[in-house]
Scaffold this active site. Sequence first.
Site, PDB file in Angstrom:
ATOM      1  N   GLY A 130      19.569 -17.127  -2.483  1.00  0.00           N
ATOM      2  CA  GLY A 130      20.868 -16.289  -2.988  1.00  0.00           C
ATOM      3  C   GLY A 130      21.691 -17.083  -3.492  1.00  0.00           C
ATOM      4  O   GLY A 130      21.886 -18.538  -3.572  1.00  0.00           O
ATOM      5  N   TRP A 180      32.905  -9.649  -5.782  1.00  0.00           N
ATOM      6  CA  TRP A 180      32.668  -9.738  -7.084  1.00  0.00           C
ATOM      7  C   TRP A 180      31.943 -11.240  -7.340  1.00  0.00           C
ATOM      8  O   TRP A 180      32.308 -11.913  -8.062  1.00  0.00           O
ATOM      9  CB  TRP A 180      33.772  -9.704  -7.970  1.00  0.00           C
ATOM     10  CG  TRP A 180      34.172  -8.277  -7.986  1.00  0.00           C
ATOM     11  CD1 TRP A 180      33.855  -7.237  -7.048  1.00  0.00           C
ATOM     12  CD2 TRP A 180      35.118  -7.763  -8.958  1.00  0.00           C
ATOM     13  NE1 TRP A 180      34.464  -6.281  -7.769  1.00  0.00           N
ATOM     14  CE2 TRP A 180      35.224  -6.382  -8.828  1.00  0.00           C
ATOM     15  CE3 TRP A 180      35.486  -8.138 -10.237  1.00  0.00           C
ATOM     16  CZ2 TRP A 180      36.046  -5.350  -9.618  1.00  0.00           C
ATOM     17  CZ3 TRP A 180      36.449  -7.390 -11.075  1.00  0.00           C
ATOM     18  CH2 TRP A 180      36.357  -6.032 -10.690  1.00  0.00           C
ATOM     19  N   ASP A 188      12.446 -13.626   8.219  1.00  0.00           N
ATOM     20  CA  ASP A 188      12.479 -12.515   7.486  1.00  0.00           C
ATOM     21  C   ASP A 188      13.414 -11.695   8.157  1.00  0.00           C
ATOM     22  O   ASP A 188      13.167 -10.888   9.031  1.00  0.00           O
ATOM     23  CB  ASP A 188      10.884 -11.949   7.316  1.00  0.00           C
ATOM     24  CG  ASP A 188      11.158 -10.731   6.252  1.00  0.00           C
ATOM     25  OD1 ASP A 188      12.235 -10.459   5.633  1.00  0.00           O
ATOM     26  OD2 ASP A 188       9.885 -10.119   5.822  1.00  0.00           O
ATOM     27  N   TYR A 204      25.129   0.389   1.052  1.00  0.00           N
ATOM     28  CA  TYR A 204      25.348  -0.837   0.874  1.00  0.00           C
ATOM     29  C   TYR A 204      26.570  -1.189   1.758  1.00  0.00           C
ATOM     30  O   TYR A 204      26.453  -2.125   2.777  1.00  0.00           O
ATOM     31  CB  TYR A 204      25.373  -1.556  -0.494  1.00  0.00           C
ATOM     32  CG  TYR A 204      25.957  -2.963  -0.354  1.00  0.00           C
ATOM     33  CD1 TYR A 204      24.936  -4.019  -0.073  1.00  0.00           C
ATOM     34  CD2 TYR A 204      27.201  -3.555  -1.048  1.00  0.00           C
ATOM     35  CE1 TYR A 204      25.344  -5.293   0.143  1.00  0.00           C
ATOM     36  CE2 TYR A 204      27.456  -4.650  -0.943  1.00  0.00           C
ATOM     37  CZ  TYR A 204      26.417  -5.722  -0.397  1.00  0.00           C
ATOM     38  OH  TYR A 204      27.020  -7.058  -0.062  1.00  0.00           O
ATOM     39  N   ALA A 225      21.205 -11.144   2.705  1.00  0.00           N
ATOM     40  CA  ALA A 225      21.328  -9.836   2.799  1.00  0.00           C
ATOM     41  C   ALA A 225      20.744  -9.049   1.830  1.00  0.00           C
ATOM     42  O   ALA A 225      20.120  -9.574   0.788  1.00  0.00           O
ATOM     43  CB  ALA A 225      22.886  -9.494   2.747  1.00  0.00           C
TER      44      ALA A 225
END
Length: 305
Positions: free
Chosen positions: A10, A153, A38, A127, A62
Amino acid sequence: MRVLVIGRNGQVVRALAERAGTHASAHQFAFIARPQLDLAAPEAIPGALAGQTFDILVNAAAFTAVDAAEEQEELARTVNAVAPGVLAAEAARRGAPIIHLSTDYVFDGSGDRPWREDDPVAPLNVYGTTKLEGEDAVRRHAPAHHLILRTAWVYSPFGSNFLKTMLRLAADRDELRVVADQIGNPTSAYDIADAILAIIDCWSQGADHASTGLGRTYHVAGTGEASWCDFARAIFAQSARLGGPSASVVGIPSEAYVTKARRPGNSRLDCHRFAADFSWQAPAWGVSLQRVLQRLMAPMTRLEA
């Protein structure tokens, strides 16, 4: 401090790995993700952590595909809500704090001022709803051992994000239409990584600082605000100066760009609480943008998928 980070690919995780490698401290960082751990299989998390030793647990993973979450609600809830609760319980069982990343999408986007940590939450989409449920699970399972960090953002040189999408589209188009009535704080993943390091540094300073911020929620985001349209124009202005792609930008209303998930109109976050408690504040978002673009375009052939 021995820090175990959940996640490997990520944006924030990769930024944290870079920052940790150059950070002037004795902290030891380890990273664990699929297939070893996981989040889509929460029942296996205790076993995956059984062989891990850590003083601090950081959950930076996430289900972040906002539109896809509308169609994959069960998976989004498992990853964003159920799994964080299990992680928090495991951290609390060991007496270790958990730093859990969350989002501006827990708010409904109303109002005309930045959101404070204690403002009412009312997410508009799956979400945001599952991330809020994850916050609640972390608080419930580790009431005295958590710190929740909301941000907004996020962009970086890594993975998929608004910055890289704009640069990719500008390579083929002279003009782009970008939403102008959603306002937020463009936030470099490197700044989030630096905020996490500020927390860890604080906690490592001894007993007087070891509990700073525990049991609290904070906002961390780029300093200053912009619309997506403003952000795109800034990207192209700085990209052009660095010899990268550029395009003209036409501002459009949200209703002209239909998405599966509703987006909040006001995503601005008030970050004063974090600055007061940890003596750290993100740079002006335009400064961080320049740094990321320089990293990304040195040379342009280093753009990562």
